[in-house]
Scaffold this motif. Structure first.
Motif, PDB file in Angstrom:
ATOM      1  N   PHE A  90      -1.321  15.126  -9.412  1.00  0.00           N
ATOM      2  CA  PHE A  90      -2.063  14.010  -8.823  1.00  0.00           C
ATOM      3  C   PHE A  90      -3.569  14.145  -9.055  1.00  0.00           C
ATOM      4  O   PHE A  90      -4.283  13.135  -9.128  1.00  0.00           O
ATOM      5  N   LYS A 101      -5.325   4.392  -6.710  1.00  0.00           N
ATOM      6  CA  LYS A 101      -3.953   4.262  -7.217  1.00  0.00           C
ATOM      7  C   LYS A 101      -3.116   5.472  -6.835  1.00  0.00           C
ATOM      8  O   LYS A 101      -1.954   5.340  -6.423  1.00  0.00           O
ATOM      9  N   VAL A 102      -3.684   6.665  -6.989  1.00  0.00           N
ATOM     10  CA  VAL A 102      -2.941   7.885  -6.693  1.00  0.00           C
ATOM     11  C   VAL A 102      -2.637   7.995  -5.203  1.00  0.00           C
ATOM     12  O   VAL A 102      -1.534   8.391  -4.807  1.00  0.00           O
ATOM     13  N   SER A 104      -2.170   5.612  -3.128  1.00  0.00           N
ATOM     14  CA  SER A 104      -1.083   4.683  -2.811  1.00  0.00           C
ATOM     15  C   SER A 104       0.268   5.288  -3.179  1.00  0.00           C
ATOM     16  O   SER A 104       1.256   5.120  -2.451  1.00  0.00           O
ATOM     17  N   LEU A 105       0.307   6.026  -4.288  1.00  0.00           N
ATOM     18  CA  LEU A 105       1.555   6.650  -4.724  1.00  0.00           C
ATOM     19  C   LEU A 105       1.962   7.796  -3.799  1.00  0.00           C
ATOM     20  O   LEU A 105       3.136   7.925  -3.421  1.00  0.00           O
ATOM     21  N   THR A 106       1.002   8.638  -3.410  1.00  0.00           N
ATOM     22  CA  THR A 106       1.341   9.790  -2.556  1.00  0.00           C
ATOM     23  C   THR A 106       1.889   9.345  -1.200  1.00  0.00           C
ATOM     24  O   THR A 106       2.812   9.969  -0.666  1.00  0.00           O
ATOM     25  N   ILE A 108       3.575   6.646  -0.536  1.00  0.00           N
ATOM     26  CA  ILE A 108       4.944   6.135  -0.715  1.00  0.00           C
ATOM     27  C   ILE A 108       5.944   7.293  -0.723  1.00  0.00           C
ATOM     28  O   ILE A 108       6.959   7.278  -0.016  1.00  0.00           O
ATOM     29  N   SER A 144       4.053  15.557  -2.888  1.00  0.00           N
ATOM     30  CA  SER A 144       3.147  14.429  -2.633  1.00  0.00           C
ATOM     31  C   SER A 144       1.921  14.854  -1.844  1.00  0.00           C
ATOM     32  O   SER A 144       0.803  14.404  -2.112  1.00  0.00           O
ATOM     33  N   HIS A 223      -3.789  -0.005  -0.510  1.00  0.00           N
ATOM     34  CA  HIS A 223      -3.749  -0.981  -1.596  1.00  0.00           C
ATOM     35  C   HIS A 223      -4.905  -1.979  -1.466  1.00  0.00           C
ATOM     36  O   HIS A 223      -5.428  -2.458  -2.472  1.00  0.00           O
TER      37      HIS A 223
END
Length: 510
Positions: A90, A101-102, A104-106, A108, A144, A223
């Motif tokens: 990451f 962006k990263v 938001s991914l972590t 999730i 994550s 986001h």
């Protein structure tokens, strides 16, 4: 070509337009989004620590009570081994494609894996698959989380104005503590409402299901937040300097990080070790210590810690606020020295069987922890430049976390093996020594731009003041350089005179 362009830019006079003025609305969104995601991370850790005894009975029913506890805490600690992998992954992604962006991914991955823990059938239902599935969910969390805290710290630090970075950064760990309070409070509520057989049957699952809606809320906020100004400027700068480089996004060389920023990496590791060892000892292991080692009821021990954590919520932003006034170093040093001196007395109080003294012992540890958590999120990102900040910080942070994350398991094992209830205090004293040593090497970063970045202000008026300070710093630095030049010239003249005296004594030298 890119280096010459960069040098040309650096040779230009610093102007008011070079100072970034942060929009207040965007700043609030950024801090809220980062803190909420961090709260969710620590909500899970808090819940896991507070229901470890229940998880031991559900997933390791054939073991003795002591082994059940160690096994449950071991499942908590094992994911820390994969955190460096998540940190590297990451971190590189964050430096290449952006922090927003990263993050938001972590969140999730973290929300899904936490929610799934609540769905795992018990050992009595599916046998060995139960602890295996628990471990897989914890590994996903560990991966994550490897990019979560460091990404959130970078995100807030790059948004925060220079004069408020300590205060704003402190809200990140405010979110951590709030997550613990929410998790612990929910556990206490469920244990109060439900009888133990019901809690062991299905009640323990409820806190993990809460991660679902929390994750959706955190994802929405992240986001909605925009990319940090520092990262956006880095991309614009690269685009001006090298059109080809921007096509492939910023690259990260770990060889450069480990060779050029070795001191910063070691400082980061030291800060993370002392802070997180204390963190996990107080907020993850302590409920188990009170119940398993000291024989208090789970509800009694958890309730005292919840009260202490609520107090920490009030202290946290105060430490951040004053760190912008007097600096970060004094708080790290004060917290480390306090931990060294107060660890043993605190554990004597905790083992006294007197509620007032137990509370006082926990309060001592909580206050020294506040001194460190209040400045960590604003201190660590300032150690590295923008183009490698996420990668370098994630790498060093998660290497240290391997050790810190083993704290609950090691502490439980030490107490079990030695029978000495003071072993956790001695463990904290070792961490305190690391913190004291680190505080002497830590550069003061309060009220200064992040490393390699231009100054950042809250408004135009503050920008003018920062510009004036920048000019004064340049003037002082030039004066210091002039003094060094004068001293070197004097040394050179002395060397020339010495050379001449030697030459005069040789018949064939001039």
């Amino acid at each position: 070509m890119a280096e010459s362009a960069s040098a040309s830019q650096q040779n230009q006079p610093l102007q008011i337009d070079d100072i970034t003025v942060i929009d207040d609305t965007k700043l609030k969104k950024a801090v809220t989004a980062a803190a909420l995601g961090n709260a969710m991370e620590w909500f899970d850790f808090g819940v896991y620590g507070f229901v470890a005894y229940a998880l031991g009975k559900v997933f390791f029913p054939d073991a003795s009570p002591a082994v059940q506890t160690i096994a449950a805490l071991g499942t908590f600690s094992v994911p820390f081994l994969v955190r460096p992998l998540g940190g590297v992954f990451f971190g590189v992604m964050g430096d290449r494609f952006g922090r927003q962006k990263v993050l938001s991914l972590t969140i999730i991955i973290m929300a899904i894996s936490t929610f799934c823990i609540g769905l795992i059938p018990s050992y009595a239902t599916i046998g060995l698959w139960a602890p295996i599935l628990l471990l897989l969910c914890k590994l996903a969390q560990g991966f994550s989380v490897g990019g979560e805290y460091t990404g959130a710290a970078v995100f807030v630090a790059e948004y925060a104005p220079d004069r408020r970075r300590g205060f704003l950064g402190s809200w990140l760990d405010f979110g951590s503590i709030a997550g613990f309070v929410l998790g612990a409070g929910l556990v206490v509520l469920l244990q109060t409402i439900l009888k133990e057989p019901t809690f062991l049957e299905w009640g323990w699952r409820v806190p993990f299901f809460v991660a679902g809606p929390l994750g959706l809320l955190g994802l929405y906020l992240r986001h909605a937040a925009e990319e940090t100004p520092a990262f956006t400027q880095q991309l614009e700068k690269m685009e001006k300097e090298d059109k080809d480089a921007i096509k492939e996004k910023p690259g990260v060389s770990f060889r450069e990080i480990f060779s050029k920023y070795r001191k910063a990496l070691l400082i980061s590791i030291g800060v993370v070790l002392v802070t997180n060892i204390t963190y996990y000892m107080l907020l993850t292991y302590m409920p188990t210590y009170l119940s398993s080692s000291l024989g208090y009821t789970e509800e009694h021990g958890v309730l005292i810690i919840v009260v202490v954590m609520i107090g920490m919520l009030f202290v946290q932003p105060v430490v951040g606020f004053f760190s912008d006034k007097i600096g970060r170093k004094p708080f790290l040093r004060l917290g480390s020295i306090g931990l060294l001196l107060l660890a043993v007395p605190s554990y004597h109080f905790i083992g006294s069987d007197n509620t007032g003294l137990i509370f006082l012992g926990l309060l001592f540890i909580a206050i020294v922890l506040n001194c460190m958590t209040g400045v960590m999120a604003s201190t660590l990102p300032a150690l590295f430049p923008t183009r490698i900040r996420y990668s370098a910080l994630a790498s060093s942070f998660n290497v240290a976390i391997i050790v810190a994350g083993l704290t609950p398991t090691i502490a439980a094992w030490l107490v079990e093996e030695t029978g000495n209830l003071m072993m956790p205090a001695y463990y904290l004293m070792v961490a305190a020594v690391i913190g004291i040593i680190t505080s002497f090497y830590l550069p003061e970063t309060a009220n200064k731009p992040l490393r390699g970045d231009t100054p950042t202000a809250s408004n135009r008026r503050e920008a003018k003041a920062l510009l004036k300070e920048a000019y004064e710093n340049i003037e002082q630095t030039v004066a210091d350089v002039d003094e060094e030049i004068t001293a070197m010239e004097e040394q050179l003249e002395a060397l020339k005179a010495r050379r001449q005296r030697l030459v005069d004594r040789h018949p064939h030298m001039e």
